[in-house]
Enzyme design. Structure first.
Site, mmCIF file in Angstrom:
data_model
loop_
_atom_site.group_PDB
_atom_site.id
_atom_site.type_symbol
_atom_site.label_atom_id
_atom_site.label_comp_id
_atom_site.label_asym_id
_atom_site.label_seq_id
_atom_site.Cartn_x
_atom_site.Cartn_y
_atom_site.Cartn_z
ATOM 1 N N ASP A 26 -4.403 42.712 -3.965
ATOM 2 C CA ASP A 26 -3.528 41.547 -4.134
ATOM 3 C C ASP A 26 -3.916 40.845 -5.440
ATOM 4 O O ASP A 26 -5.061 40.413 -5.595
ATOM 5 C CB ASP A 26 -3.702 40.606 -2.932
ATOM 6 C CG ASP A 26 -2.754 39.421 -2.987
ATOM 7 O OD1 ASP A 26 -2.044 39.251 -3.999
ATOM 8 O OD2 ASP A 26 -2.740 38.653 -2.013
ATOM 9 N N ASP A 120 3.027 42.239 -6.359
ATOM 10 C CA ASP A 120 1.600 42.104 -6.681
ATOM 11 C C ASP A 120 0.666 42.561 -5.572
ATOM 12 O O ASP A 120 -0.527 42.311 -5.637
ATOM 13 C CB ASP A 120 1.283 40.646 -7.066
ATOM 14 C CG ASP A 120 0.898 39.781 -5.888
ATOM 15 O OD1 ASP A 120 1.520 39.933 -4.822
ATOM 16 O OD2 ASP A 120 -0.031 38.975 -6.033
ATOM 17 N N GLU A 121 1.217 43.219 -4.565
ATOM 18 C CA GLU A 121 0.397 43.476 -3.384
ATOM 19 C C GLU A 121 0.715 44.856 -2.822
ATOM 20 O O GLU A 121 1.880 45.251 -2.773
ATOM 21 C CB GLU A 121 0.811 42.419 -2.354
ATOM 22 C CG GLU A 121 -0.179 42.084 -1.317
ATOM 23 C CD GLU A 121 0.435 41.100 -0.323
ATOM 24 O OE1 GLU A 121 0.157 41.251 0.863
ATOM 25 O OE2 GLU A 121 1.202 40.203 -0.723
HETATM 26 P P1 TTP Z 1 1.037 35.880 -3.544
HETATM 27 O O1 TTP Z 1 0.200 37.106 -3.664
HETATM 28 O O2 TTP Z 1 1.314 35.337 -2.190
HETATM 29 O O3 TTP Z 1 0.380 34.702 -4.370
HETATM 30 P P2 TTP Z 1 -0.340 34.730 -5.755
HETATM 31 O O4 TTP Z 1 -0.569 36.118 -6.265
HETATM 32 O O5 TTP Z 1 0.424 33.858 -6.692
HETATM 33 O O6 TTP Z 1 -1.710 34.018 -5.438
HETATM 34 P P3 TTP Z 1 -2.983 34.599 -4.647
HETATM 35 O O7 TTP Z 1 -4.098 34.625 -5.648
HETATM 36 O O8 TTP Z 1 -3.232 33.641 -3.547
HETATM 37 O O9 TTP Z 1 -2.601 35.979 -4.170
HETATM 38 O O10 TTP Z 1 2.422 36.117 -4.246
HETATM 39 C C1 TTP Z 1 2.594 36.926 -5.395
HETATM 40 C C2 TTP Z 1 3.668 36.369 -6.298
HETATM 41 O O11 TTP Z 1 4.894 36.265 -5.585
HETATM 42 C C3 TTP Z 1 3.368 34.974 -6.794
HETATM 43 O O12 TTP Z 1 2.597 34.997 -7.972
HETATM 44 C C4 TTP Z 1 4.741 34.390 -6.988
HETATM 45 C C5 TTP Z 1 5.607 35.106 -5.988
HETATM 46 N N1 TTP Z 1 5.886 34.216 -4.849
HETATM 47 C C6 TTP Z 1 7.109 33.545 -4.807
HETATM 48 O O13 TTP Z 1 7.961 33.746 -5.691
HETATM 49 N N2 TTP Z 1 7.352 32.683 -3.779
HETATM 50 C C7 TTP Z 1 6.441 32.456 -2.783
HETATM 51 O O14 TTP Z 1 6.690 31.649 -1.872
HETATM 52 C C8 TTP Z 1 5.185 33.163 -2.827
HETATM 53 C C9 TTP Z 1 4.148 32.956 -1.748
HETATM 54 C C10 TTP Z 1 4.954 34.022 -3.875
HETATM 55 MG MG MG Z 2 -1.361 37.612 -5.035
#
Ligand code: TTP
Ligand code: MG
Length: 374
Positions: A26, A120-121
């Site tokens: 992630d 991203d995951e």
């Molecule tokens: P996430 O992996 O949930 O969050 P993140 O990568 O920004 O932060 P973390 O370090 O906690 O993993 O989501 C990945 C991307 O998806 C995030 O950068 C932006 C997008 N996203 C949205 O567009 N809307 C949302 O509600 C969420 C949770 C994420």
């Molecule tokens: Mg993330």
């Protein structure tokens, strides 16, 4: 060849017989990290990725902004109240998609069993990797390093013997974390978790469990299989297993392609169906773009409405023929939409396609359905 079928070996349902090695990757504050990478002037400052406009929400925020309580899905104006120095950056989806492709190339070097969950995951099953030592931990280390080399961004990784634990682990030491949950560590960890952290337990189920005086994994473990299935049906059996570290969900490489959709939250709530119909062309275009890019066709159309009061309804229709272009989706979505009796103003509209198959396969199915056609 006649009659032969290739069957993917299913991992045994007993983890004791075949301990799988699952890695969850992630990226750290993904969109925001890309923006800071591409604009060094933002380094060290609180940054949120968001559109502007009265209805905007934060898509994500970097760690500097999170210290002020800014988080994903928070209204942007609320975020600015929490953190007046917040820099807002408009999303650049094309860039994120391109970075995501680079990341996936790294993942696929190690196994074909990659299940992307979002840009991203992803989950990987590295029980029998294509490359590298047969160690989930070593592979996760290498993946993190290769992602950093290729994109100049950090990822967090979780390693364990099932999906739930791997995902839990990747979130435990963010950013730039690598967390391994070994089988003998799992029971204590699971017992310490608040129930809302378990896979499949959302806010409504949490409330019901709290009412049964179940707050943690340890409390959940005191409930019998019968008690949980009586209260929650099939899901109850899943909760019973997952709290014991049993999660048999496979890493499914094709899963991400089962549906594609696009949705929009309106600047002003929409009162009538004509207003919604007007929004369909753009949504249909967005939802079918990836479909065309991947050479897929769809057999079902879905619409989603969210009312002013956040109640959501969905309508789905299986089509007698597969579709692939925006005009078809727009037409079918409009039929579904016009059949809905709107109960109040609508805040969000989504349009999607499901039942996807490769064009070649969809064509073959159609030939079988209409054998008289040339
Ligand atoms: P996430 O992996 O949930 O969050 P993140 O990568 O920004 O932060 P973390 O370090 O906690 O993993 O989501 C990945 C991307 O998806 C995030 O950068 C932006 C997008 N996203 C949205 O567009 N809307 C949302 O509600 C969420 C949770 C994420
Ligand atoms: Mg993330």
């Amino acid at each position: 060849m006649c009659g032969s079928r290739r069957v993917r070996p299913r991992p045994s349902t007993s983890d004791a017989v075949l301990m799988r090695k699952i890695v969850h990757i992630d990226m750290d504050c993904f969109y925001a990290a890309v923006e800071v990478r591409d604009n060094p002037a933002l380094e060290g400052k609180p940054v949120a990725v968001s559109w502007t406009g009265p209805r905007s929400v934060v898509l994500t925020a970097n760690y500097e902004a999170r210290k002020f309580g800014v988080h994903s899905a928070m209204a942007t104006r609320t975020a600015l109240r929490h953190c007046p120095d917040l820099t807002l950056v408009a999303p650049r989806m094309d860039v994120y998609r391109s970075v995501s492709k680079d990341i996936r190339e790294v993942l696929f070097r190690y196994t074909n069993l990659v299940e992307p969950l979002s840009l991203d995951e992803a989950y990987l099953d590295v029980t029998q990797p294509k490359l590298g030592p047969p160690s989930g931990t070593r592979i996760a280390e290498r993946i993190k390093r290769e992602i950093k080399d290729k994109t100049n961004l950090t990822a967090s990784a979780g390693v364990s013997y099932n999906k739930f634990l791997a995902k839990l682990a990747s979130g435990m030491h963010k950013p730039d974390g690598l967390t391994v949950v070994l089988p003998d560590q799992a029971p204590a960890l699971l017992e310490s978790l608040p129930i809302g952290a378990f896979h499949g337990i959302g806010p409504a189920t949490s409330r019901r469990l709290h009412a049964m005086n179940v707050h943690t994994g340890a409390d959940l473990k005191t409930k019998t299989l019968e008690q949980l299935t009586e209260a929650f049906g099939k899901l109850g059996a899943h909760y019973y297993k997952v709290v014991r570290g049993i999660d048999e969900r496979l890493v499914e490489p094709d899963r991400a392609y089962k549906s594609m959709s696009a949705e929009t939250t309106f600047e002003m709530d929409i009162q009538d169906v004509e207003g919604l119909v007007n929004a369909l062309p753009a949504l249909a275009e967005q939802a079918t773009r990836r479909l065309r890019d991947s050479g897929l066709m769809a057999r079902a159309v879905v619409i989603k409405l969210k009312y002013q009061d956040f109640r959501t309804l969905t309508r789905r229709r299986t089509l007698p023929y597969p579709i692939e272009d925006a005009a078809d989706l727009r037409r079918e979505a409009e039929k579904l939409l016009r059949a809905v009796r709107l109960e109040r103003a609508v805040r969000l509209l989504g349009v999607g396609v499901e039942g996807l198959s490769l064009k070649a396969e969809a064509g073959a199915a159609q030939t079988r359905l209409f054998p008289e056609q040339p």
